[in-house]
Scaffold this motif. Structure first.
Motif, PDB file in Angstrom:
ATOM      1  N   PRO A   1       0.840  -1.207   0.000  1.00  0.00           N
ATOM      2  CA  PRO A   1       0.000   0.000   0.000  1.00  0.00           C
ATOM      3  C   PRO A   1       0.876   1.259   0.000  1.00  0.00           C
ATOM      4  O   PRO A   1       0.367   2.361  -0.114  1.00  0.00           O
ATOM      5  CB  PRO A   1      -0.780  -0.128   1.313  1.00  0.00           C
ATOM      6  N   ILE A   2       2.176   1.068   0.119  1.00  0.00           N
ATOM      7  CA  ILE A   2       3.095   2.212   0.179  1.00  0.00           C
ATOM      8  C   ILE A   2       4.111   2.069  -0.942  1.00  0.00           C
ATOM      9  O   ILE A   2       4.800   1.048  -1.042  1.00  0.00           O
ATOM     10  CB  ILE A   2       3.781   2.257   1.561  1.00  0.00           C
ATOM     11  N   SER A   3       4.199   3.091  -1.787  1.00  0.00           N
ATOM     12  CA  SER A   3       5.093   2.964  -2.939  1.00  0.00           C
ATOM     13  C   SER A   3       6.324   3.865  -2.849  1.00  0.00           C
ATOM     14  O   SER A   3       7.267   3.686  -3.601  1.00  0.00           O
ATOM     15  CB  SER A   3       4.328   3.252  -4.231  1.00  0.00           C
ATOM     16  N   VAL A   4       6.298   4.821  -1.938  1.00  0.00           N
ATOM     17  CA  VAL A   4       7.406   5.783  -1.878  1.00  0.00           C
ATOM     18  C   VAL A   4       8.180   5.637  -0.573  1.00  0.00           C
ATOM     19  O   VAL A   4       7.595   5.523   0.498  1.00  0.00           O
ATOM     20  CB  VAL A   4       6.893   7.246  -1.931  1.00  0.00           C
ATOM     21  N   CYS A   5       9.494   5.709  -0.705  1.00  0.00           N
ATOM     22  CA  CYS A   5      10.342   5.739   0.497  1.00  0.00           C
ATOM     23  C   CYS A   5      11.197   7.004   0.467  1.00  0.00           C
ATOM     24  O   CYS A   5      11.853   7.293  -0.535  1.00  0.00           O
ATOM     25  CB  CYS A   5      11.220   4.504   0.551  1.00  0.00           C
TER      26      CYS A   5
ATOM     27  N   THR B   1       9.580   3.888  -5.673  1.00  0.00           N
ATOM     28  CA  THR B   1       9.943   5.303  -5.840  1.00  0.00           C
ATOM     29  C   THR B   1      10.776   5.722  -4.640  1.00  0.00           C
ATOM     30  O   THR B   1      10.334   5.592  -3.495  1.00  0.00           O
ATOM     31  CB  THR B   1       8.687   6.187  -5.936  1.00  0.00           C
ATOM     32  N   MET B   2      11.970   6.170  -4.906  1.00  0.00           N
ATOM     33  CA  MET B   2      12.877   6.587  -3.839  1.00  0.00           C
ATOM     34  C   MET B   2      13.006   8.116  -3.898  1.00  0.00           C
ATOM     35  O   MET B   2      13.450   8.657  -4.912  1.00  0.00           O
ATOM     36  CB  MET B   2      14.265   5.937  -4.016  1.00  0.00           C
TER      37      MET B   2
ATOM     38  N   THR C   1      10.596  18.872   3.847  1.00  0.00           N
ATOM     39  CA  THR C   1      11.219  19.242   2.572  1.00  0.00           C
ATOM     40  C   THR C   1      10.877  18.211   1.493  1.00  0.00           C
ATOM     41  O   THR C   1      10.733  18.546   0.318  1.00  0.00           O
ATOM     42  CB  THR C   1      12.756  19.352   2.736  1.00  0.00           C
ATOM     43  N   GLY C   2      10.721  16.952   1.903  1.00  0.00           N
ATOM     44  CA  GLY C   2      10.405  15.892   0.942  1.00  0.00           C
ATOM     45  C   GLY C   2       8.958  15.871   0.491  1.00  0.00           C
ATOM     46  O   GLY C   2       8.604  15.114  -0.426  1.00  0.00           O
ATOM     47  N   GLU C   3       8.114  16.703   1.080  1.00  0.00           N
ATOM     48  CA  GLU C   3       6.682  16.686   0.727  1.00  0.00           C
ATOM     49  C   GLU C   3       6.465  16.851  -0.776  1.00  0.00           C
ATOM     50  O   GLU C   3       5.615  16.192  -1.369  1.00  0.00           O
ATOM     51  CB  GLU C   3       5.934  17.806   1.475  1.00  0.00           C
ATOM     52  N   THR C   4       7.258  17.695  -1.373  1.00  0.00           N
ATOM     53  CA  THR C   4       7.115  17.972  -2.803  1.00  0.00           C
ATOM     54  C   THR C   4       7.318  16.707  -3.659  1.00  0.00           C
ATOM     55  O   THR C   4       6.793  16.600  -4.764  1.00  0.00           O
ATOM     56  CB  THR C   4       8.092  19.103  -3.210  1.00  0.00           C
ATOM     57  N   LEU C   5       8.039  15.727  -3.124  1.00  0.00           N
ATOM     58  CA  LEU C   5       8.294  14.486  -3.859  1.00  0.00           C
ATOM     59  C   LEU C   5       7.256  13.411  -3.530  1.00  0.00           C
ATOM     60  O   LEU C   5       7.215  12.364  -4.171  1.00  0.00           O
ATOM     61  CB  LEU C   5       9.685  13.934  -3.509  1.00  0.00           C
ATOM     62  N   ILE C   6       6.430  13.667  -2.517  1.00  0.00           N
ATOM     63  CA  ILE C   6       5.545  12.621  -2.006  1.00  0.00           C
ATOM     64  C   ILE C   6       4.070  12.922  -2.238  1.00  0.00           C
ATOM     65  O   ILE C   6       3.319  12.088  -2.724  1.00  0.00           O
ATOM     66  CB  ILE C   6       5.821  12.397  -0.498  1.00  0.00           C
ATOM     67  N   GLY C   7       3.667  14.142  -1.900  1.00  0.00           N
ATOM     68  CA  GLY C   7       2.254  14.489  -2.053  1.00  0.00           C
ATOM     69  C   GLY C   7       1.415  13.851  -0.970  1.00  0.00           C
ATOM     70  O   GLY C   7       1.895  13.583   0.129  1.00  0.00           O
ATOM     71  N   ASN C   8       0.160  13.560  -1.330  1.00  0.00           N
ATOM     72  CA  ASN C   8      -0.814  13.132  -0.329  1.00  0.00           C
ATOM     73  C   ASN C   8      -0.955  11.610  -0.290  1.00  0.00           C
ATOM     74  O   ASN C   8      -1.973  11.055  -0.714  1.00  0.00           O
ATOM     75  CB  ASN C   8      -2.153  13.805  -0.654  1.00  0.00           C
ATOM     76  N   GLN C   9       0.069  10.933   0.162  1.00  0.00           N
ATOM     77  CA  GLN C   9       0.010   9.472   0.273  1.00  0.00           C
ATOM     78  C   GLN C   9       0.876   9.027   1.454  1.00  0.00           C
ATOM     79  O   GLN C   9       1.823   9.713   1.820  1.00  0.00           O
ATOM     80  CB  GLN C   9       0.515   8.811  -1.019  1.00  0.00           C
ATOM     81  N   PRO C  10       0.550   7.869   2.048  1.00  0.00           N
ATOM     82  CA  PRO C  10       1.427   7.374   3.115  1.00  0.00           C
ATOM     83  C   PRO C  10       2.791   7.021   2.526  1.00  0.00           C
ATOM     84  O   PRO C  10       2.879   6.646   1.355  1.00  0.00           O
ATOM     85  CB  PRO C  10       0.702   6.124   3.624  1.00  0.00           C
TER      86      PRO C  10
ATOM     87  N   ALA D   1       7.148   5.724   3.491  1.00  0.00           N
ATOM     88  CA  ALA D   1       8.127   5.198   4.442  1.00  0.00           C
ATOM     89  C   ALA D   1       9.288   6.170   4.543  1.00  0.00           C
ATOM     90  O   ALA D   1       9.519   6.978   3.636  1.00  0.00           O
ATOM     91  CB  ALA D   1       8.625   3.840   3.968  1.00  0.00           C
ATOM     92  N   VAL D   2       9.994   6.101   5.652  1.00  0.00           N
ATOM     93  CA  VAL D   2      11.233   6.882   5.818  1.00  0.00           C
ATOM     94  C   VAL D   2      12.325   5.924   6.280  1.00  0.00           C
ATOM     95  O   VAL D   2      12.105   5.125   7.212  1.00  0.00           O
ATOM     96  CB  VAL D   2      11.068   7.997   6.874  1.00  0.00           C
ATOM     97  N   ILE D   3      13.470   6.016   5.622  1.00  0.00           N
ATOM     98  CA  ILE D   3      14.647   5.255   6.070  1.00  0.00           C
ATOM     99  C   ILE D   3      15.778   6.228   6.382  1.00  0.00           C
ATOM    100  O   ILE D   3      16.099   7.086   5.551  1.00  0.00           O
ATOM    101  CB  ILE D   3      15.119   4.250   4.988  1.00  0.00           C
ATOM    102  N   LEU D   4      16.338   6.116   7.568  1.00  0.00           N
ATOM    103  CA  LEU D   4      17.571   6.826   7.888  1.00  0.00           C
ATOM    104  C   LEU D   4      18.703   5.850   7.586  1.00  0.00           C
ATOM    105  O   LEU D   4      18.866   4.840   8.277  1.00  0.00           O
ATOM    106  CB  LEU D   4      17.595   7.265   9.359  1.00  0.00           C
ATOM    107  N   ALA D   5      19.444   6.145   6.516  1.00  0.00           N
ATOM    108  CA  ALA D   5      20.368   5.144   5.965  1.00  0.00           C
ATOM    109  C   ALA D   5      21.472   4.765   6.934  1.00  0.00           C
ATOM    110  O   ALA D   5      22.055   3.687   6.813  1.00  0.00           O
ATOM    111  CB  ALA D   5      20.967   5.654   4.649  1.00  0.00           C
ATOM    112  N   ASP D   6      21.762   5.621   7.908  1.00  0.00           N
ATOM    113  CA  ASP D   6      22.854   5.220   8.810  1.00  0.00           C
ATOM    114  C   ASP D   6      22.406   4.199   9.858  1.00  0.00           C
ATOM    115  O   ASP D   6      23.246   3.649  10.567  1.00  0.00           O
ATOM    116  CB  ASP D   6      23.628   6.408   9.407  1.00  0.00           C
TER     117      ASP D   6
END
Ligand code: G1P
Length: 278
Positions: free
Chosen positions: A6-10, A55-56, A119-128, A130-135
């Motif tokens: 159900p989630i396509s963007v990270c 989508t990353m 700041t990432g909102e512009t790449l995501i829009g109105n959808q749930p 995921a967030v990954i902190l790569a470290d």
């Protein structure tokens, strides 16, 4: 893609300076630090792909162009090694590039993790999303941490944070939650505090760098005042959702290495090498 999700963007907040690794991070993004032959951020991207995302969305900053180059083809290099034994070494990254879309935006000022996510909102829009902190590098024998969280999202349909028990003396390095355990290892969050001193910490359940967020978080961040360290904290924004019963904390299965510290980074390198990941 392995699964339908159900989630396509990270989202990958990747604008930080990585000062703990200076001087190596002076001209090189900390997300590009290698654990064996892969940069940290590639492990994160692979975990997101395994969880069904394609989508990353990467929030970068000055000096981070190596990340964009990494997730792009390198024609000269590919031409050079075509037909040699080295060709297979690019197979994984080529697969990622073929299957995923990468989008980037720059964070101009470093005003905290909450601000980076906004700041990432512009790449995501109105959808749930995921967030990954790569470290925070996470490994598991079966499903990755984000895959586990996506399964939970299907059930609870609200924001989710991954947690682990830490030594109580370490609470000032993490967001810390308190909550009601509704299933084994699953909590409905009632309180969360960013980097409390051990005496102020509600528990020793620490948030690690994996989140699923519902998009109403953006409006909440917009009105979130600077908190710990004068920065806009995602922990503070999530507390608003938690007050409405809309945040789940999940004790994930697997192991997490804090690759934002030298100790964790060295440990990850040694243990992945011993596991024969190379
Ligand atoms: C961030 C978050 C913190 C979380 C941690 C996990 O802190 O603000 O709540 O526990 O990531 O790695 P940072 O490590 O960026 O200071």
């Amino acid at each position: 893609m392995k699964k339908t999700s159900p989630i396509s963007v990270c989202l990958f907040p990747a604008a930080g300076y990585g000062t703990r690794f200076l001087p190596v991070t002076k001209a090189m993004p900390k997300e590009m630090l290698p654990v064996l032959t892969k940069p940290l951020i590639q492990y994160g991207v692979e975990e997101a792909m395994d969880a069904g995302m394609n989508t990353m969305a990467i929030v970068t900053g000055r000096g981070k162009r190596a990340i964009e180059d990494h997730f792009d083809v390198s024609y000269e290099l590919e031409h050079q090694i075509k037909g040699t034994s080295k060709e297979k070494m690019l197979a994984d990254i080529r697969h990622i590039i073929d299957k995923c879309t990468f989008s980037y935006t720059r964070q101009i000022e470093m005003k905290g993790l909450g601000h980076a996510i906004l700041t990432g909102e512009t790449l995501i829009g109105n959808q749930p999303f995921a967030v990954i902190l790569a470290d925070d590098l996470c490994v598991n024998e079966s499903d990755g941490v984000l895959s586990q969280m996506v399964e939970l999202y299907k059930k609870y349909q609200c924001s989710i944070v991954a947690i682990e028990e830490i030594d109580p003396s370490q609470t000032d390095k993490y967001g810390v939650i308190a909550g009601e355990e509704i299933e084994s290892g699953i909590y409905r969050v009632t309180n969360m505090v960013e980097k409390p001193s051990p005496q102020d910490a509600p528990t020793n359940l620490a948030i690690i760098g994996r989140y699923i967020l519902t998009p109403d978080i953006f409006d909440i961040i917009r009105t979130t005042k600077p908190g710990k360290g004068g920065e806009i904290q995602i922990t503070d924004a999530l507390l608003e959702q938690a007050k409405a019963g809309k945040v789940i904390a999940y004790k994930f299965h697997g192991k997490r290495y804090d690759c934002g510290s030298i100790d964790g980074y060295v440990q990850a390198t040694i243990e992945l090498y011993q596991k024969g990941v190379l």
